[in-house]
Design an enzyme around this catalytic site. Structure first.
Site, short mmCIF file in Angstrom:
data_model
loop_
_atom_site.label_atom_id
_atom_site.label_comp_id
_atom_site.label_asym_id
_atom_site.label_seq_id
_atom_site.Cartn_x
_atom_site.Cartn_y
_atom_site.Cartn_z
N ASN A 203 -40.60 -9.97 19.40
CA ASN A 203 -39.86 -8.77 18.98
C ASN A 203 -39.25 -9.04 17.60
O ASN A 203 -38.27 -9.77 17.48
CB ASN A 203 -38.76 -8.46 20.01
CG ASN A 203 -37.96 -7.23 19.62
OD1 ASN A 203 -38.29 -6.55 18.65
ND2 ASN A 203 -36.90 -6.95 20.37
N LYS B 164 -37.79 -6.93 15.71
CA LYS B 164 -36.61 -6.09 15.46
C LYS B 164 -36.72 -5.45 14.07
O LYS B 164 -37.81 -5.03 13.69
CB LYS B 164 -35.34 -6.91 15.66
CG LYS B 164 -35.34 -7.63 17.02
CD LYS B 164 -34.04 -8.30 17.35
CE LYS B 164 -34.13 -8.97 18.73
NZ LYS B 164 -32.87 -9.53 19.18
N HIS C 9 -33.82 -1.78 25.02
CA HIS C 9 -33.27 -3.05 24.51
C HIS C 9 -31.75 -2.90 24.37
O HIS C 9 -31.26 -1.82 24.01
CB HIS C 9 -33.91 -3.38 23.16
CG HIS C 9 -33.67 -4.80 22.75
ND1 HIS C 9 -32.44 -5.21 22.25
CD2 HIS C 9 -34.44 -5.90 22.79
CE1 HIS C 9 -32.50 -6.51 21.99
NE2 HIS C 9 -33.70 -6.95 22.32
N GLU D 39 -29.88 -3.75 22.12
CA GLU D 39 -29.48 -3.33 20.78
C GLU D 39 -29.63 -1.81 20.61
O GLU D 39 -29.00 -1.22 19.74
CB GLU D 39 -30.30 -4.11 19.74
CG GLU D 39 -29.87 -5.57 19.72
CD GLU D 39 -30.93 -6.54 19.22
OE1 GLU D 39 -31.95 -6.11 18.66
OE2 GLU D 39 -30.72 -7.75 19.43
N GLU E 191 -32.95 -9.60 29.78
CA GLU E 191 -32.36 -10.15 28.57
C GLU E 191 -30.84 -10.08 28.67
O GLU E 191 -30.24 -9.03 28.34
CB GLU E 191 -32.81 -9.36 27.34
CG GLU E 191 -34.28 -9.48 27.03
CD GLU E 191 -34.54 -9.33 25.53
OE1 GLU E 191 -35.14 -10.24 24.95
OE2 GLU E 191 -34.12 -8.33 24.94
N GLY F 130 -29.59 -13.88 20.57
CA GLY F 130 -29.13 -14.25 19.23
C GLY F 130 -27.99 -15.25 19.22
O GLY F 130 -27.41 -15.50 18.17
N SER G 232 -32.59 -16.08 23.06
CA SER G 232 -32.51 -17.41 22.45
C SER G 232 -33.56 -18.40 22.96
O SER G 232 -33.29 -19.60 23.05
CB SER G 232 -31.09 -17.99 22.62
OG SER G 232 -30.17 -17.23 21.85
#
Ligand code: 13P
Length: 264
Positions: free
Chosen positions: A12, A14, A103, A105, A181, A187, A220
């Site tokens: 991904n 992003k 996701h 985000e 996730e 991250g 991560s």
């Protein structure tokens, strides 16, 4: 696309790269992948919407033997029509094999379970595989709290899909893949433990009564942690990884592929 037995890796990207950089990185990954005998169908790349068509055509034109998949990072909940700026799932057909949905985000930008469910229904109707992200936000949650939250997210998405007439059997029959996730791992440089991911996978398989439900872990992941996520067995087993930061360098991504046994 990949067969059920081999792990699936999804890169991904992003919004990290401009389209030209995405094409260049895709070429590097494919070239290195061929050298390292990357198993056909084991890797899917999720570029930005602007880079997606260019990346897909490069990979199909010049690196078809690797059968690298392409995933979009989102799609519209609209079918088509007067919806300026939206990209319907059906319009991705031919370029993308799958769509990442929900996701964290995107949820952080206001996407609800119900909206994500509508998008999922559009993907299912279009015949494009949904990669549905679910994840809890509290690193200190107990195992049962964590599992309950992820199952609740799943039910909210299903309720959203049902508003467009897409029932749970249809969702499960669509080849839906869930990516667990945990928000606190994304991250952070600190992946969750494989035990945490295995517990969530068990809870989701029990909820869906589907032992064949495909579940990935993301957050991560790097070359050191990757293999651990594929060691749980039975209902807690994981079928692959959704990779962010470590997928932005061909060498780091191939290191993960080697660790999980899909490259040499
Ligand atoms: P990182 O691997 O950078 O933590 O990102 C994970 C992720 O969000 C993939 O969708």
């Amino acid at each position: 696309m990949n067969d059920a037995a081999q792990p699936l890796l999804i890169a991904n990207w992003k919004a990290n790269l401009a389209p030209g950089e995405e094409v260049a990185l895709a070429a590097q990954i494919a070239t290195l992948g061929a050298t390292r005998r990357l198993s056909p169908g084991s890797l899917m790349i999720a570029p930005s919407m602007v880079g997606l068509v260019a990346v897909a055509s490069l990979l199909r034109r010049e690196h078809d033997a690797l059968k690298l998949g392409i995933a979009a990072q989102d799609c519209s909940s609209d079918l088509a029509g007067a919806a300026t700026g939206e990209i319907p799932a059906s319009h991705l057909l031919g370029a993308a094999d799958a769509v990442i949905l929900g996701h964290s985000e995107r949820r952080a930008r206001g996407e609800s379970g119900s909206l994500i469910g509508a998008k999922l229904a559009r993907c299912v109707a279009a015949g494009i595989r949904p990669i549905l992200c679910l994840g809890d936000a509290d690193p200190k949650a107990t195992e049962s709290e964590r599992c309950a939250l992820v199952v609740r997210q799943w039910r909210e998405v299903l309720a959203g899909a049902a508003t467009l007439g897409c029932d749970v059997a249809t969702v499960l029959g669509s080849g839906v893949t869930i990516a667990y996730e945990p928000v606190w791992a994304i991250g952070s440089g600190q992946a969750a433990s494989p035990d945490v991911a295995a517990a969530v996978a068990r809870a989701l398989r029990s909820e869906t009564s589907s032992s064949s439900l495909r579940i990935l872990y993301g957050g991560s992941v790097d070359g050191k942690s990757a293999a651990g996520f594929l060691s749980p067995t039975g209902e807690g087993s994981l079928n692959g990884l959704l990779i962010g930061g470590a997928s932005l360098q061909a060498e780091r991504l191939l290191e993960i592929a080697t660790a999980v046994g899909v490259a040499s």
